[in-house]
Design a protein around this motif. Sequence first.
Motif, PDB file in Angstrom:
ATOM      1  N   PHE A 176       0.816  -1.218   0.000  1.00 39.39           N
ATOM      2  CA  PHE A 176       0.000   0.000   0.000  1.00 39.39           C
ATOM      3  C   PHE A 176       0.854   1.275   0.000  1.00 39.39           C
ATOM      4  O   PHE A 176       0.324   2.367  -0.196  1.00 39.39           O
ATOM      5  N   MET A 177       2.142   1.148   0.226  1.00 33.78           N
ATOM      6  CA  MET A 177       2.998   2.331   0.278  1.00 33.78           C
ATOM      7  C   MET A 177       2.937   3.129  -1.017  1.00 33.78           C
ATOM      8  O   MET A 177       2.795   4.357  -0.999  1.00 33.78           O
ATOM      9  N   ALA A 178       3.049   2.450  -2.151  1.00 27.95           N
ATOM     10  CA  ALA A 178       3.048   3.150  -3.440  1.00 27.95           C
ATOM     11  C   ALA A 178       1.726   3.857  -3.687  1.00 27.95           C
ATOM     12  O   ALA A 178       1.701   4.977  -4.224  1.00 27.95           O
ATOM     13  N   SER A 179       0.610   3.251  -3.292  1.00 30.76           N
ATOM     14  CA  SER A 179      -0.691   3.889  -3.513  1.00 30.76           C
ATOM     15  C   SER A 179      -0.869   5.086  -2.579  1.00 30.76           C
ATOM     16  O   SER A 179      -1.512   6.081  -2.952  1.00 30.76           O
ATOM     17  N   ILE A 180      -0.302   5.024  -1.374  1.00 32.97           N
ATOM     18  CA  ILE A 180      -0.337   6.173  -0.459  1.00 32.97           C
ATOM     19  C   ILE A 180       0.431   7.341  -1.084  1.00 32.97           C
ATOM     20  O   ILE A 180      -0.057   8.473  -1.135  1.00 32.97           O
ATOM     21  N   TRP A 181       1.627   7.066  -1.572  1.00 32.02           N
ATOM     22  CA  TRP A 181       2.454   8.119  -2.180  1.00 32.02           C
ATOM     23  C   TRP A 181       1.783   8.700  -3.424  1.00 32.02           C
ATOM     24  O   TRP A 181       1.793   9.904  -3.630  1.00 32.02           O
ATOM     25  N   LYS A 182       1.202   7.832  -4.229  1.00 28.67           N
ATOM     26  CA  LYS A 182       0.555   8.296  -5.459  1.00 28.67           C
ATOM     27  C   LYS A 182      -0.594   9.244  -5.145  1.00 28.67           C
ATOM     28  O   LYS A 182      -0.754  10.292  -5.793  1.00 28.67           O
ATOM     29  N   TYR A 183      -1.376   8.905  -4.131  1.00 27.61           N
ATOM     30  CA  TYR A 183      -2.520   9.760  -3.786  1.00 27.61           C
ATOM     31  C   TYR A 183      -2.047  11.114  -3.283  1.00 27.61           C
ATOM     32  O   TYR A 183      -2.607  12.156  -3.657  1.00 27.61           O
ATOM     33  N   VAL A 184      -1.031  11.123  -2.438  1.00 32.40           N
ATOM     34  CA  VAL A 184      -0.515  12.387  -1.912  1.00 32.40           C
ATOM     35  C   VAL A 184       0.078  13.238  -3.033  1.00 32.40           C
ATOM     36  O   VAL A 184      -0.091  14.458  -3.062  1.00 32.40           O
ATOM     37  N   GLY A 205      -6.330  10.482   5.975  1.00 32.57           N
ATOM     38  CA  GLY A 205      -7.557   9.717   6.135  1.00 32.57           C
ATOM     39  C   GLY A 205      -8.420   9.684   4.896  1.00 32.57           C
ATOM     40  O   GLY A 205      -9.378   8.906   4.807  1.00 32.57           O
ATOM     41  N   GLU A 206      -8.086  10.522   3.902  1.00 37.19           N
ATOM     42  CA  GLU A 206      -8.862  10.575   2.663  1.00 37.19           C
ATOM     43  C   GLU A 206      -8.384   9.573   1.615  1.00 37.19           C
ATOM     44  O   GLU A 206      -9.054   9.376   0.599  1.00 37.19           O
ATOM     45  N   ILE A 207      -7.237   8.945   1.857  1.00 35.62           N
ATOM     46  CA  ILE A 207      -6.686   8.009   0.873  1.00 35.62           C
ATOM     47  C   ILE A 207      -7.619   6.808   0.760  1.00 35.62           C
ATOM     48  O   ILE A 207      -7.934   6.160   1.765  1.00 35.62           O
ATOM     49  N   LYS A 226       2.512  12.531   8.518  1.00 35.75           N
ATOM     50  CA  LYS A 226       1.890  13.653   7.826  1.00 35.75           C
ATOM     51  C   LYS A 226       2.177  13.521   6.335  1.00 35.75           C
ATOM     52  O   LYS A 226       3.212  12.972   5.948  1.00 35.75           O
ATOM     53  N   PRO A 227       1.273  14.039   5.488  1.00 38.25           N
ATOM     54  CA  PRO A 227       1.582  14.026   4.048  1.00 38.25           C
ATOM     55  C   PRO A 227       2.885  14.765   3.763  1.00 38.25           C
ATOM     56  O   PRO A 227       3.678  14.342   2.919  1.00 38.25           O
ATOM     57  N   PHE A 228       3.103  15.879   4.468  1.00 34.69           N
ATOM     58  CA  PHE A 228       4.340  16.651   4.328  1.00 34.69           C
ATOM     59  C   PHE A 228       4.777  17.118   5.713  1.00 34.69           C
ATOM     60  O   PHE A 228       3.957  17.589   6.505  1.00 34.69           O
ATOM     61  N   PRO A 264       5.524   5.729  -7.085  1.00 38.69           N
ATOM     62  CA  PRO A 264       4.997   6.219  -8.362  1.00 38.69           C
ATOM     63  C   PRO A 264       5.910   7.219  -9.073  1.00 38.69           C
ATOM     64  O   PRO A 264       5.538   7.744 -10.112  1.00 38.69           O
ATOM     65  N   PHE A 265       7.110   7.492  -8.539  1.00 42.04           N
ATOM     66  CA  PHE A 265       7.977   8.513  -9.142  1.00 42.04           C
ATOM     67  C   PHE A 265       8.597   8.023 -10.450  1.00 42.04           C
ATOM     68  O   PHE A 265       8.622   8.736 -11.446  1.00 42.04           O
ATOM     69  N   GLN A 266       9.146   6.797 -10.406  1.00 42.47           N
ATOM     70  CA  GLN A 266       9.673   6.132 -11.600  1.00 42.47           C
ATOM     71  C   GLN A 266      10.738   6.944 -12.334  1.00 42.47           C
ATOM     72  O   GLN A 266      10.782   6.967 -13.557  1.00 42.47           O
TER      73      GLN A 266
END
Length: 229
Positions: free
Chosen positions: A26-34, A43-45, A61-63, A191-193
């Motif tokens: 789930f780490m990649a999907s968390i980063w992608k959403y942010v 909490g919105e992810i 925190k997101p940031f 998701p940076f790639q």
Amino acid sequence: MATYRSVFDAAELRAQLNDAGINTKFMASIWKYVLQNPGCELGEIPDLPSSAYRLLRTKFKPFTSTVHSVFHSTDGVTTKLLIKLQNGAFVEAVIMTYDTRLGKYGGKPRLGGPRSTLCISSQVGCKMGCKFCATGTMGFKNNLTSGEIVEQLVHASLLTNIRNIVFMGMGEPLNNYTALVEAVRVMTGSPFQLSPKRITVSTVMPPKFVLCRYSYQLYYVYYYPCHSI
């Protein structure tokens, strides 16, 4: 006041998810959403296990940094971001824009187009003391976390598409080696790639020391012999 970790601090996020029995996929999907929603709350992810939300809200925190100010050069080629960290310190990241179509290659017009390279900081201050470097006069303050390093890329990506990374900002990257390697791994993954070939680490360490100790984990290391100046 509680101190939160950046959600882009991969090692800490991975450890916390593992301890909670949550799949680290789930780490990649968390980063992608942010990345796509920089003003979001964690909490919105969507589509995370229910246990992940409390963990994210209480630990991360997101940031953990904010863009304090942005300065554009008069020629429009460079943009400097003054970034304020969670501890109140400041670091700089610089976007350098150029057009690869300028000039010729083999007597023929060059292909390509506009490109942006991001110069990233790895420390607040620096202990190396290079006389030609303004950061060297500050002395060493503290290392950046891997999340704080990655956040510089995220902040810059909100302004333009970043194609290349150079660790030539504040600090000696190899004096913050663990965070450096972790940040590079995040930047080259989803998701940076970013292509590993487009990440350069500048160091003042002696060449033999770099090759013996570090090169097996770093893709490309540019050596700048400051001690010969």
